[in-house]
Write a protein that holds these residues in place. Structure first.
Motif, mmCIF file in Angstrom:
data_model
loop_
_atom_site.group_PDB
_atom_site.id
_atom_site.type_symbol
_atom_site.label_atom_id
_atom_site.label_comp_id
_atom_site.label_asym_id
_atom_site.label_seq_id
_atom_site.Cartn_x
_atom_site.Cartn_y
_atom_site.Cartn_z
ATOM 1 N N GLY A 1 -5.763 14.115 6.347
ATOM 2 C CA GLY A 1 -5.265 13.074 5.460
ATOM 3 C C GLY A 1 -4.409 13.667 4.347
ATOM 4 N N TYR B 1 -5.092 7.532 1.248
ATOM 5 C CA TYR B 1 -4.513 8.591 2.046
ATOM 6 C C TYR B 1 -3.907 7.995 3.309
ATOM 7 C CZ TYR B 1 -7.127 12.265 -0.494
ATOM 8 O OH TYR B 1 -7.621 13.113 -1.419
ATOM 9 N N PRO C 1 -2.603 12.451 0.521
ATOM 10 C CA PRO C 1 -2.488 11.379 -0.482
ATOM 11 C C PRO C 1 -1.093 10.757 -0.463
ATOM 12 C CG PRO C 1 -3.516 13.342 -1.425
ATOM 13 C CD PRO C 1 -2.997 13.732 -0.068
ATOM 14 N N GLN D 1 -2.949 4.653 7.856
ATOM 15 C CA GLN D 1 -3.758 5.042 6.707
ATOM 16 C C GLN D 1 -5.045 5.675 7.206
ATOM 17 O OE1 GLN D 1 -4.170 1.549 4.017
ATOM 18 N NE2 GLN D 1 -2.779 0.668 5.530
ATOM 19 N N SER D 2 -5.659 6.447 6.310
ATOM 20 C CA SER D 2 -6.994 6.950 6.612
ATOM 21 C C SER D 2 -7.969 5.806 6.438
ATOM 22 C CB SER D 2 -7.368 8.073 5.645
ATOM 23 O OG SER D 2 -6.376 9.064 5.684
ATOM 24 N N SER D 3 -8.981 5.806 7.298
ATOM 25 C CA SER D 3 -10.011 4.795 7.146
ATOM 26 C C SER D 3 -10.965 5.247 6.050
ATOM 27 C CB SER D 3 -10.776 4.624 8.459
ATOM 28 O OG SER D 3 -11.727 3.608 8.346
ATOM 29 N N GLY D 4 -11.360 4.327 5.203
ATOM 30 C CA GLY D 4 -12.301 4.675 4.145
ATOM 31 C C GLY D 4 -12.706 3.410 3.429
ATOM 32 N N VAL D 5 -13.672 3.516 2.586
ATOM 33 C CA VAL D 5 -14.129 2.337 1.864
ATOM 34 C C VAL D 5 -13.058 1.948 0.845
ATOM 35 C CG1 VAL D 5 -15.926 1.420 0.388
ATOM 36 C CG2 VAL D 5 -16.472 3.095 2.157
ATOM 37 N N PRO D 6 -12.631 0.673 0.846
ATOM 38 C CA PRO D 6 -11.616 0.269 -0.134
ATOM 39 C C PRO D 6 -12.083 0.584 -1.547
ATOM 40 C CG PRO D 6 -11.956 -1.452 1.502
ATOM 41 C CD PRO D 6 -13.006 -0.412 1.748
ATOM 42 N N GLY D 7 -11.165 1.101 -2.334
ATOM 43 C CA GLY D 7 -11.506 1.441 -3.706
ATOM 44 C C GLY D 7 -12.137 2.797 -3.851
ATOM 45 N N SER D 8 -12.316 3.495 -2.750
ATOM 46 C CA SER D 8 -13.028 4.764 -2.813
ATOM 47 C C SER D 8 -12.113 5.939 -3.135
ATOM 48 C CB SER D 8 -13.697 5.027 -1.468
ATOM 49 O OG SER D 8 -12.702 5.197 -0.471
ATOM 50 N N GLY D 9 -10.834 5.744 -2.957
ATOM 51 C CA GLY D 9 -9.920 6.869 -3.122
ATOM 52 C C GLY D 9 -9.474 7.402 -1.782
ATOM 53 N N TRP D 10 -10.397 7.529 -0.879
ATOM 54 C CA TRP D 10 -10.052 8.026 0.451
ATOM 55 C C TRP D 10 -9.121 7.055 1.168
ATOM 56 C CZ3 TRP D 10 -9.430 12.107 3.017
ATOM 57 C CH2 TRP D 10 -9.399 12.116 4.412
ATOM 58 N N ASP D 11 -9.196 5.778 0.792
ATOM 59 C CA ASP D 11 -8.286 4.818 1.424
ATOM 60 C C ASP D 11 -6.894 4.905 0.823
ATOM 61 O OD1 ASP D 11 -9.194 3.885 -0.996
ATOM 62 O OD2 ASP D 11 -8.986 1.787 -0.422
ATOM 63 N N LYS E 1 0.838 -1.190 0.000
ATOM 64 C CA LYS E 1 0.000 0.000 0.000
ATOM 65 C C LYS E 1 0.873 1.239 0.000
ATOM 66 C CE LYS E 1 -4.262 -1.655 2.046
ATOM 67 N NZ LYS E 1 -5.050 -1.825 3.259
#
Lengths: 180, 747
Positions: free
Chosen positions: B731, B718, B733, B706-716, B626
């Motif tokens: 966060g 960060y 990138p 890492q930032s928590s976010g939905v996998p594949g969302s882009g926010w993950d 990652k």
């Protein structure tokens, strides 16, 4: 960081199912695990890592279950927030009269970075129900921004950031006591 | 005069006589025709009247006529009812209280007379006190009735009979009915009183007191008696107070361990307490037998209570066995030969054995009775710790020795198994799974039935059932988190072998340290560094009253503000390249320890070297693939294709660890919270104490998470960063250029 927040909101709208549950990722370590908290089985909880005692409710939530309260009446300017704390202490709420607005590091210490929408351990801390994916779950700290005295630091429990908020804007409050 | 009245009385009927009488009057007028008629008033009645009550005032006098007027304040438009020479009747309803003058005038308006009239306010007496007519009580409801009175409401009171000194409490006021059902939430006894209320007040009360007593029945234990003989079981039933009404109650028997052969059952019968009585009883017949048996029982159930509250609704009658049990006889004990230090189940055989017999063996402090025995055999568990011949006594419940045996305790011939945990384990602060391996050897060459690792709260079975041979090795992977008990960072693994003799033998033990990552977050707070006060707009000299309770009022910045070791409440120690502490005055240092959090921080430099403040990196975590690994930013020594030289967080961390900065080699990216701990919110550009952390960039520094976010969302894609320009946390990138300040766990 404006850019990040915009991207993030898009992400939420695209993926958030609308079901009321935080989105958590197991591969990210918990930063506010259940084991850290001593539940007093009333309206209070103590973070055993810092010794800080917190009110489970957001100020303005009126009942023991933190399920009632008027959202608009629970938003404060920074000045109103400090005055609210003063009033709370004059009434010895929950048996204590040394409540205070948490400072920046204290409020950061209960952010749960494993989760977003919201980034808080919902077993112990209550927010007002989600509105726009917790976009307004912003909480005052007692810490003024040194470079801009018209702003203070706020924690965004939508996703766990700490940014500046204008003191004339209105945000939520969570009270803390003890520690050190 | 009388004569004339009589004559006038006849007028209606004998109109012809009118002229006779009239002519008589005329005659007298005729006698004195010049005398003027003088109207005289001689009296008025009544002189005392009630307000708002219609009253007829009678004016008496002489030569009265219908021109006479009657006036009185509060007497509106009096109506003349009767008109005669001697008597005028005026009707009105006085509507003003007090003493008023009634004035009587003649037709010319001339004053004739006046009288004071007292107009009293209406007098209403308080009502009679009502009588309590009837009361009924059953569990939970007391029904009260009382007699009715006109134009009143009722107030019902009660109180606990046990608190007769206390004041009455109002059960219900403004009652218009003459009955009330009082729901009683408890089983206490209440007294009641009722009063009547009208506008004049309340009648006296406590006229009747209702006592609803509580009823108790006692349990009973009695010997059954001889075979065929009937023994009366007399049950005492008592009221705790005499009732004010007749109390009745039904009872019945309910079979327990005693059956209907043992007593005469009653399906339903009734007992009664006359008013005033507090005690009675009823009798159930118990039929004796000659059986040696346990005590037996049946129950009495009470129901259908009237005017009473059940204090106890069910009791048990115990029929005590009075037939003597036989004395236990002991025939045998086995085994009589055992191995030392081995837990053995001993079996006592015989007749009439009960669970109350005991087994005493020398060197066995307490033989434990095992469940499941019967009158023919009982089992005891015991471990004998010394070899030799030992006496074993079987004792009755009365401590009589029933029989004595000798037990041979022989040495263990078996040689215990050995073993070793052969592949330990990760060092301190290891995260993730670890491999462990072990071998265990039973030198008897016997098969091992089971090999386990055991820690304080979990065991891992390595081998079970078919563990053959005497040189087996086993390997497994464990997750230390499963062994971590949350309080002690030490994890102990034990290797146990359960051999074919059913002995559990610990053959090896390894202790190692491990902490879950979340434990790193038990980070003491070192305060914010804010020592100044503010209002809504500006910095101010002291805390304004309407802005009290802000950051600078609390925390280490107030109570531990020793500036020699760092600004405000911060406390730092400089460390040299070998890891030794330096005085605060040192001019060169390589690391800084935060004495509050215990964390050790990398110092940045401005020398173009490894730690240079201008170096920038992308965020990369190799084991999870990652982040952004390769070439987004220039850094010292970058070479295409040589991963060790890459400008990402992981490669940098490895480089610093291999350099042994400050004699340490567990440098890592700080967690977000650790990085936040360095922020000095009382400073900007940079928001850190530059006396201890010079060469800090006004830029984002990478955190580990890492930032928590939905996998594949882009926010993950960060990770978290802290910007040390002003100290905000957000966060970043993965491919962005951010600085690094590594941290080392507390030493």
């Amino acid at each position: 960081m404006k850019k990040i927040q915009i991207v993030f909101l898009f992400v939420l709208l695209a993926f958030y199912s609308g079901v009321y549950a935080a989105i958590c990722q197991d591969y990210i370590p918990e930063t506010a695990p259940d084991s850290a908290f001593l539940d007093h089985n009333n309206s209070l909880v103590t973070d055993t890592r810092t010794g800080l005692m917190w009110r489970k409710c957001t100020e303005g939530q009126t009942d023991e279950a933190c399920s009632e309260g008027v959202r608009d009446d629970s938003l404060f300017t920074w000045k109103e927030a400090l005055q609210h704390v003063k009033a709370v202490n004059e009434n010895s709420v929950d048996g204590y009269s040394d409540w205070r607005l948490p400072n920046k590091k204290e409020l950061e210490s209960i952010i749960e970075n494993r989760c977003v929408v919201p980034s808080i351990n919902e077993n112990f801390f209550y927010l007002f129900p989600s509105r726009s994916f917790y976009a307004d779950a912003n909480y005052w700290t007692s810490t003024t921004v040194a470079g801009d005295p018209a702003a203070a630091w706020i924690a965004l429990f939508q996703y766990g950031a700490i940014v500046q908020g204008k003191k004339s804007d209105k945000f939520f409050i969570r009270l803390v006591r003890g520690g050190l | 005069m009388l004569l004339c009245v009589i004559k006038r009385g006849w007028i209606v009927f004998f109109i012809g006589l009118l002229s006779a009488c009239g002519s008589g009057s005329t005659e007298s007028e005729d006698k004195d025709p010049v005398t003027p008629k003088v109207v005289t008033v001689t009296g008025l009645s009544p002189k005392t009247v009630e307000l708002d009550i219609e009253v007829d005032f009678t004016v008496s006098g002489k030569s009265l006529d219908d021109q006479v007027t009657f006036e009185m304040d509060g007497c509106l438009s009096p109506v003349l009812l009767t008109n005669s020479e001697t008597r005028l009747v005026f009707r009105c309803t006085p509507n003003v209280a007090g003493i008023q003058m009634a004035t009587i005038k003649n037709g010319d308006g001339k004053f004739l007379s006046s009288y004071p009239v007292t107009i009293n306010e209406k007098v209403i007496d308080p009502p009679e006190r009502p009588s309590m007519l009837k009361t009924e009580a059953k569990s939970g409801i007391n029904l009260l009735r009382w007699n009715a009175q006109p134009d009143v409401t009722y107030t019902l009171y009660n109180r606990l009979t046990s608190e007769t000194a206390s004041s009455w409490k109002v059960v219900k006021s403004s009652l218009t009915e003459t009955s009330y059902e009082d729901l009683i939430a408890d089983s206490h006894l209440y007294e009641y009183a009722v009063s009547a209320v009208n506008s004049a007040g309340e009648s006296s009360r406590r006229l009747e007191t209702v006592v609803i007593p509580q009823l108790w029945i006692d349990s009973l234990s009695k010997r059954e008696g001889d075979e065929g003989v009937t023994t009366p079981f007399e049950f005492e039933v008592t009221l705790n107070r005499a009732a004010t009404q007749t109390v009745t109650i039904s009872y019945k028997t309910v079979a327990g361990s005693a059956t209907e052969d043992d007593y005469s059952p009653v399906n339903s019968d009734q007992i009664e307490f006359p008013v005033g009585d507090t005690q009675t009883s009823f009798t159930i017949s118990v039929i004796g037998d000659a059986n040696v048996e346990n005590d037996e029982s049946f129950d009495i159930h009470l129901s259908d209570e009237q005017n009473v509250i059940l204090g106890r609704a069910e009791v048990t009658a115990t029929i005590l066995n009075d037939d003597e049990p036989p004395v236990p006889e002991v025939n045998g004990l086995s085994p009589l030969s055992v191995t030392v230090n081995t837990e053995v189940d001993f079996t006592v055989t015989g007749q009439f054995l009960t669970e109350q017999i005991r087994l005493e063996i020398e060197d066995c402090s307490s033989a434990v009775l095992l469940v499941g025995g019967n009158d023919k055999q009982q089992k005891f568990s015991c471990t004998l710790s010394k070899t030799g011949t030992k006496l074993a006594k079987v004792l009755s419940v009365d401590n009589n020795v029933l029989k004595v045996f000798e037990i041979e305790v022989t040495p263990a011939e078996d040689i215990p198994a050995t073993g070793k945990i052969t592949q330990p384990i990760a060092g301190e602060n290891y995260e993730g799974d670890i491999d462990i391996a072990a071998n265990a050897i039973d030198e008897d060459g016997l098969k091992k039935s089971r090999v386990i690792f055991r820690s304080s709260n979990k065991e891992v079975i390595l081998c079970s059932g078919n563990c053959t041979g005497n040189s087996d090795t086993w390997a497994t992977k464990i997750n230390p988190a499963a062994y971590y008990d949350g309080s002690n960072a030490d994890i102990t693994l034990e290797l146990w072998v359960l051999d074919m003799n059913d002995r559990n033998i610990k053959v090896d033990e390894v202790t190692f340290q491990w902490q879950p990552l979340s434990k790193n977050y038990s980070l003491p707070l070192n305060d914010t560094g804010v020592t100044k006060f503010y209002n809504s707009e500006n910095e101010v000299d002291e805390e304004p009253l309407d802005f009290s309770g802000q950051d600078a009022s609390f925390g280490r910045d107030v109570v531990a503000a020793y500036h020699e070791d760092g600004h405000a409440g911060f406390s730092f120690t400089k460390i040299d390249s070998n890891g030794d502490d330096l005085p605060a005055s040192a001019l060169e240092w390589s690391c800084v320890r935060d004495n509050v959090t215990g964390l050790i921080w990398e110092s940045k430099t401005d020398d173009g070297g490894l730690h240079d403040k201008d170096e920038r990196f992308s965020w990369w975590k190799g084991d999870e693939e990652k982040g952004a690994e390769d070439k987004f930013h220039e850094c010292n020594g970058y070479t295409i294709g040589v991963k060790e030289s890459y400008c990402n967080t992981e490669a940098y961390t490895i480089r610093v660890n291999s350099s042994g900065l400050c004699g340490l080699n567990q440098w890592r990216l700080p967690m977000k919270r650790e990085l936040v701990s360095l922020i000095n919110s009382g400073r900007i550009a940079p928001a850190i104490d530059i006396d201890w952390f010079p060469n800090t960039s006004f830029d984002f520094y990478w955190a580990q998470q890492q930032s928590s976010g939905v996998p594949g969302s882009g926010w993950d894609l960060y990770s978290w960063g802290v910007n040390f320009n002003e100290g905000h946390v957000d966060g970043v990138p993965w491919q962005e250029a951010a600085a690094i300040r590594l941290v080392h766990p507390a030493q």
